[in-house]
Design a protein around this motif. Sequence first.
Motif, PDB file in Angstrom:
ATOM      1  N   GLY A   1       0.810  -1.213   0.000  1.00 43.78           N
ATOM      2  CA  GLY A   1       0.000   0.000   0.000  1.00 43.78           C
ATOM      3  C   GLY A   1       0.838   1.257   0.000  1.00 43.78           C
ATOM      4  N   ASP A   2       0.254   2.313  -0.515  1.00 44.09           N
ATOM      5  CA  ASP A   2       0.911   3.627  -0.587  1.00 44.09           C
ATOM      6  C   ASP A   2       2.263   3.565  -1.290  1.00 44.09           C
ATOM      7  N   GLY A   3       2.390   2.676  -2.273  1.00 42.64           N
ATOM      8  CA  GLY A   3       3.628   2.566  -3.032  1.00 42.64           C
ATOM      9  C   GLY A   3       4.777   1.914  -2.280  1.00 42.64           C
ATOM     10  N   LYS A   4       4.491   1.330  -1.118  1.00 42.63           N
ATOM     11  CA  LYS A   4       5.538   0.702  -0.305  1.00 42.63           C
ATOM     12  C   LYS A   4       5.623  -0.792  -0.600  1.00 42.63           C
ATOM     13  N   ILE A   5       6.805  -1.340  -0.349  1.00 41.63           N
ATOM     14  CA  ILE A   5       7.068  -2.764  -0.542  1.00 41.63           C
ATOM     15  C   ILE A   5       7.561  -3.301   0.799  1.00 41.63           C
ATOM     16  N   GLY A   6       7.034  -4.456   1.211  1.00 37.17           N
ATOM     17  CA  GLY A   6       7.415  -4.994   2.515  1.00 37.17           C
ATOM     18  C   GLY A   6       7.680  -6.488   2.476  1.00 37.17           C
ATOM     19  N   TYR A   7       8.528  -6.943   3.399  1.00 36.43           N
ATOM     20  CA  TYR A   7       8.835  -8.367   3.545  1.00 36.43           C
ATOM     21  C   TYR A   7       7.649  -9.051   4.204  1.00 36.43           C
ATOM     22  N   SER A   8       7.265 -10.239   3.698  1.00 35.03           N
ATOM     23  CA  SER A   8       6.004 -10.838   4.120  1.00 35.03           C
ATOM     24  C   SER A   8       6.058 -12.342   4.344  1.00 35.03           C
ATOM     25  N   ARG A   9       7.174 -12.877   4.798  1.00 37.49           N
ATOM     26  CA  ARG A   9       7.208 -14.301   5.149  1.00 37.49           C
ATOM     27  C   ARG A   9       7.165 -14.426   6.661  1.00 37.49           C
ATOM     28  N   ALA A  10       6.291 -15.314   7.145  1.00 36.81           N
ATOM     29  CA  ALA A  10       6.140 -15.502   8.588  1.00 36.81           C
ATOM     30  C   ALA A  10       5.947 -16.979   8.897  1.00 36.81           C
ATOM     31  N   ILE A  11       6.510 -17.415  10.018  1.00 38.78           N
ATOM     32  CA  ILE A  11       6.264 -18.766  10.503  1.00 38.78           C
ATOM     33  C   ILE A  11       5.454 -18.688  11.786  1.00 38.78           C
ATOM     34  N   GLY A  12       4.634 -19.711  12.002  1.00 39.53           N
ATOM     35  CA  GLY A  12       3.819 -19.771  13.202  1.00 39.53           C
ATOM     36  C   GLY A  12       3.505 -21.210  13.564  1.00 39.53           C
ATOM     37  N   VAL A  13       3.023 -21.395  14.766  1.00 40.98           N
ATOM     38  CA  VAL A  13       2.653 -22.714  15.276  1.00 40.98           C
ATOM     39  C   VAL A  13       1.184 -22.957  14.936  1.00 40.98           C
ATOM     40  N   VAL A  14       0.883 -24.167  14.417  1.00 33.06           N
ATOM     41  CA  VAL A  14      -0.511 -24.542  14.159  1.00 33.06           C
ATOM     42  C   VAL A  14      -0.807 -25.893  14.813  1.00 33.06           C
ATOM     43  N   ASP A  15      -2.049 -26.044  15.241  1.00 35.07           N
ATOM     44  CA  ASP A  15      -2.453 -27.289  15.888  1.00 35.07           C
ATOM     45  C   ASP A  15      -3.198 -28.191  14.910  1.00 35.07           C
ATOM     46  N   SER A  16      -3.611 -29.352  15.401  1.00 34.99           N
ATOM     47  CA  SER A  16      -4.252 -30.338  14.533  1.00 34.99           C
ATOM     48  C   SER A  16      -5.575 -29.834  13.968  1.00 34.99           C
ATOM     49  N   SER A  17      -6.324 -29.031  14.724  1.00 33.50           N
ATOM     50  CA  SER A  17      -7.595 -28.534  14.191  1.00 33.50           C
ATOM     51  C   SER A  17      -7.366 -27.597  13.001  1.00 33.50           C
ATOM     52  N   PHE A  18      -6.338 -26.758  13.052  1.00 37.73           N
ATOM     53  CA  PHE A  18      -5.992 -25.897  11.917  1.00 37.73           C
ATOM     54  C   PHE A  18      -5.674 -26.755  10.691  1.00 37.73           C
ATOM     55  N   ILE A  19      -4.856 -27.785  10.892  1.00 41.35           N
ATOM     56  CA  ILE A  19      -4.443 -28.641   9.780  1.00 41.35           C
ATOM     57  C   ILE A  19      -5.658 -29.344   9.165  1.00 41.35           C
ATOM     58  N   ARG A  20      -6.511 -29.941  10.004  1.00 40.22           N
ATOM     59  CA  ARG A  20      -7.700 -30.638   9.498  1.00 40.22           C
ATOM     60  C   ARG A  20      -8.648 -29.680   8.784  1.00 40.22           C
TER      61      ARG A  20
END
Length: 188
Positions: free
Chosen positions: A124-143
């Motif tokens: 947005g507003d002509g800006k460029i940003g880094y956008s890779r993120a890691i996070g923890v997920v549980d079995s309900s998220f996976i299913r």
Amino acid sequence: MNQRPRLHLLVAILSVASATLHAQDAWDKADRETRRLAPAMLAALPRPVRADLERRGCTIPQVWYQKAPGNVISGHFRTPTAIDWAVLCSVNGVSTILVYLRGRADSVAELGSAPDKGYLQGVGDGKIGYSRAIGVVDSSFIRQHHEWYGGAEPPPLDHEGINDAFVEKASEVWYWYQGKWLRLTGAD
């Protein structure tokens, strides 16, 4: 022969080339300006993990909008009982998820290596940003995400996975099963 059409063509080609170089300069600048933290700045890391990250020459790239340190997580990534650590390690413009089993530097898995520039996006507003993120997920998220989006059938789930996300675009889940890391469906 009239030289005007050739001159107009040359001017058009030079204009396109100049615009392309300017755009590329903006992406290169955004890559250089990505906030990257030194492992020493992350006091919560187990000492052996921090020492290994420093030995490897890692920095930890940060998502463009995050103020608090990110891309360092802990969870049950191999078994339901042991605490493991995962860190997004950037070296020479390429990031890899390093998974430290039980927080030990002598047992490290390397997942998802990719150029940092591939995780830049317009924010947005002509800006460029880094956008890779890691996070923890549980079995309900996976299913749930498998149910919504399909993909590889998840194995029996008894511990957590690592969500590897291109923020606001898509993700995949790294899940340890029977001696190897599987790539499962994440968000779309």
